[in-house]
Write a protein that holds these residues in place. Structure first.
Motif, PDB file in Angstrom:
ATOM      1  N   LEU A  85      -1.354   5.758   4.379  1.00 15.20           N
ATOM      2  CA  LEU A  85      -2.227   4.765   3.753  1.00 15.20           C
ATOM      3  C   LEU A  85      -1.732   4.404   2.359  1.00 15.20           C
ATOM      4  O   LEU A  85      -1.749   3.233   1.955  1.00 15.20           O
ATOM      5  CB  LEU A  85      -3.663   5.285   3.697  1.00 15.20           C
ATOM      6  CG  LEU A  85      -4.366   5.480   5.044  1.00 15.20           C
ATOM      7  CD1 LEU A  85      -5.771   6.027   4.841  1.00 15.20           C
ATOM      8  CD2 LEU A  85      -4.410   4.186   5.843  1.00 15.20           C
ATOM      9  N   SER A  86      -1.278   5.396   1.615  1.00 16.28           N
ATOM     10  CA  SER A  86      -0.747   5.147   0.282  1.00 16.28           C
ATOM     11  C   SER A  86       0.469   4.231   0.331  1.00 16.28           C
ATOM     12  O   SER A  86       0.661   3.378  -0.538  1.00 16.28           O
ATOM     13  CB  SER A  86      -0.375   6.474  -0.390  1.00 16.28           C
ATOM     14  OG  SER A  86       0.222   6.268  -1.656  1.00 16.28           O
ATOM     15  N   ALA A  87       1.278   4.397   1.388  1.00 15.24           N
ATOM     16  CA  ALA A  87       2.504   3.603   1.521  1.00 15.24           C
ATOM     17  C   ALA A  87       2.239   2.159   1.920  1.00 15.24           C
ATOM     18  O   ALA A  87       3.070   1.287   1.652  1.00 15.24           O
ATOM     19  CB  ALA A  87       3.437   4.260   2.533  1.00 15.24           C
ATOM     20  N   HIS A  88       1.087   1.888   2.555  1.00 15.95           N
ATOM     21  CA  HIS A  88       0.858   0.554   3.125  1.00 15.95           C
ATOM     22  C   HIS A  88      -0.302  -0.218   2.513  1.00 15.95           C
ATOM     23  O   HIS A  88      -0.437  -1.417   2.779  1.00 15.95           O
ATOM     24  CB  HIS A  88       0.637   0.677   4.639  1.00 15.95           C
ATOM     25  CG  HIS A  88       1.873   1.055   5.392  1.00 15.95           C
ATOM     26  ND1 HIS A  88       2.258   2.360   5.577  1.00 15.95           N
ATOM     27  CD2 HIS A  88       2.825   0.287   5.984  1.00 15.95           C
ATOM     28  CE1 HIS A  88       3.384   2.383   6.273  1.00 15.95           C
ATOM     29  NE2 HIS A  88       3.746   1.156   6.522  1.00 15.95           N
ATOM     30  N   LEU A  89      -1.144   0.445   1.732  1.00 19.39           N
ATOM     31  CA  LEU A  89      -2.270  -0.244   1.106  1.00 19.39           C
ATOM     32  C   LEU A  89      -2.070  -0.356  -0.400  1.00 19.39           C
ATOM     33  O   LEU A  89      -1.335   0.434  -1.000  1.00 19.39           O
ATOM     34  CB  LEU A  89      -3.574   0.508   1.395  1.00 19.39           C
ATOM     35  CG  LEU A  89      -4.064   0.534   2.846  1.00 19.39           C
ATOM     36  CD1 LEU A  89      -5.319   1.392   2.954  1.00 19.39           C
ATOM     37  CD2 LEU A  89      -4.327  -0.876   3.366  1.00 19.39           C
ATOM     38  N   LYS A  90      -2.753  -1.313  -1.003  1.00 16.56           N
ATOM     39  CA  LYS A  90      -2.719  -1.473  -2.462  1.00 16.56           C
ATOM     40  C   LYS A  90      -3.792  -0.547  -3.039  1.00 16.56           C
ATOM     41  O   LYS A  90      -4.927  -0.962  -3.313  1.00 16.56           O
ATOM     42  CB  LYS A  90      -2.981  -2.931  -2.833  1.00 16.56           C
ATOM     43  CG  LYS A  90      -1.948  -3.904  -2.274  1.00 16.56           C
ATOM     44  CD  LYS A  90      -2.303  -5.336  -2.650  1.00 16.56           C
ATOM     45  CE  LYS A  90      -1.340  -6.327  -2.018  1.00 16.56           C
ATOM     46  NZ  LYS A  90      -1.535  -6.427  -0.540  1.00 16.56           N
ATOM     47  N   ALA A  91      -3.424   0.701  -3.196  1.00 14.86           N
ATOM     48  CA  ALA A  91      -4.386   1.722  -3.599  1.00 14.86           C
ATOM     49  C   ALA A  91      -4.199   2.111  -5.062  1.00 14.86           C
ATOM     50  O   ALA A  91      -3.079   2.258  -5.543  1.00 14.86           O
ATOM     51  CB  ALA A  91      -4.253   2.956  -2.718  1.00 14.86           C
ATOM     52  N   GLN A  92      -5.320   2.284  -5.715  1.00 13.18           N
ATOM     53  CA  GLN A  92      -5.297   2.801  -7.086  1.00 13.18           C
ATOM     54  C   GLN A  92      -5.188   4.318  -7.081  1.00 13.18           C
ATOM     55  O   GLN A  92      -4.500   4.912  -7.904  1.00 13.18           O
ATOM     56  CB  GLN A  92      -6.557   2.369  -7.829  1.00 13.18           C
ATOM     57  CG  GLN A  92      -6.598   2.793  -9.293  1.00 13.18           C
ATOM     58  CD  GLN A  92      -7.872   2.341  -9.962  1.00 13.18           C
ATOM     59  OE1 GLN A  92      -8.974   2.703  -9.545  1.00 13.18           O
ATOM     60  NE2 GLN A  92      -7.749   1.526 -11.003  1.00 13.18           N
TER      61      GLN A  92
END
Length: 287
Positions: A132-139
């Motif tokens: 998820l970290s690799a594919h989403l714009k996550a803070q």
């Protein structure tokens, strides 16, 4: 000197009394890919290439472990998940294709989001939060687990792919998480959900090698992890946040009822590639 084709045939024959032909064929190719560091295409086009004695000895050691029903991923120390090659050990579950489906669902539903805050509970190898970290714009992305050895594997995997996941060690059943309320856009979990009575239906390579802590729940309290996670998610999710679960296919109805009684909205059961009820998503508001 024996060649690549001989090697693949030898592996297949050596494990044929344990695995059905299609699986034995696939495992033989995976072992050959690993020890020879060749792609599937290269194995096909270079079948007549000689294989040295040292490689044969390495393969014999792998075969010996496979004959004891040890999962190939533990033998090789790696598992593939959503385009990642992750370290795995007996401290963590081997990531499943169904969990890849869950990750894919979450990414597709949240790809337009920005500065997302994500929490994965019962993280194991870290496969979910790292993907998820690799594919989403996550803070910020968090992975939580009770097991220190599991978190060590997860941290290794995150460092390999330079994903800044934050790791938390806590027993989700032991009480509230020390995290800010209304702070998460996504809370996801693939918790233990196999009933103790279902052990008899499972293969030896799962029962004898994968961590029971991450697999099984009591027959009389099958939803204990879902209940605790859902209770805490009511406080931790933002008003527009979403809760995602991977579930036991036989517990979709009871889990849906439990979430309804807690006040969750827009509860949806989603099927996996085999047509089984495998995932549930829910929100705390009607969105």
């Amino acid at each position: 000197m024996k060649n690549i084709q001989d090697l693949i045939s030898h592996i297949r024959t050596a494990i044929s009394n344990i695995y059905e032909k299609p699986e034995a064929d696939a495992l033989a190719m995976q072992v050959a890919e690993h020890v020879l560091q060749l792609t599937r295409l290269q194995l096909s086009t270079e079948r007549q290439t000689p294989v040295n004695e040292q490689t044969w000895l390495s393969v014999e050691k792998i075969i010996s472990r496979l004959q004891q029903h040890e999962p190939l991923q533990y033998v090789l120390g790696t598992a593939h998940f959503y385009g990642l090659e992750l370290k795995v050990s007996p401290a963590v579950l081997i990531p499943r294709p169904e969990t890849e489906e869950l990750v894919d669902i979450i990414i597709k539903e949240n790809i337009a989001g920005h500065n997302l805050q994500v929490l994965d509970i019962c993280t194991g190898s870290g496969c979910i939060p790292i993907a998820l970290s690799a594919h989403l714009k996550a803070q910020a992305v968090y992975g939580l687990d009770i097991s220190e050895p599991a978190l060590a594997v997860a941290q290794h995997n995150a460092l390999k792919y330079q994903q800044p996941v934050k790791w938390l060690q806590q027993d989700i059943l032991a009480g509230p998480l020390n995290l800010p309320p209304r702070s998460f856009d996504i809370i996801v979990s693939n918790p233990p959900y196999v009933l103790q009575q279902e052990k008899r239906l499972m293969r030896a390579n799962v029962i004898d090698f994968e961590p029971h802590l991450a697999l099984f729940v009591p027959n009389e309290d099958a939803l204990q992890f879902y209940e605790q996670i859902a209770i805490q998610a009511l406080t931790l999710l933002k008003p527009t946040g979403i809760l995602y679960f991977e579930i036991n296919e036989n517990k979709a109805a009871s889990l849906t009822l439990m979430l309804q009684e807690m006040g969750y909205k827009t509860i949806k059961i989603l099927k996996d590639m085999f047509g089984k009820d495998r995932f549930i998503r829910a929100t705390i508001n009607s969105i």
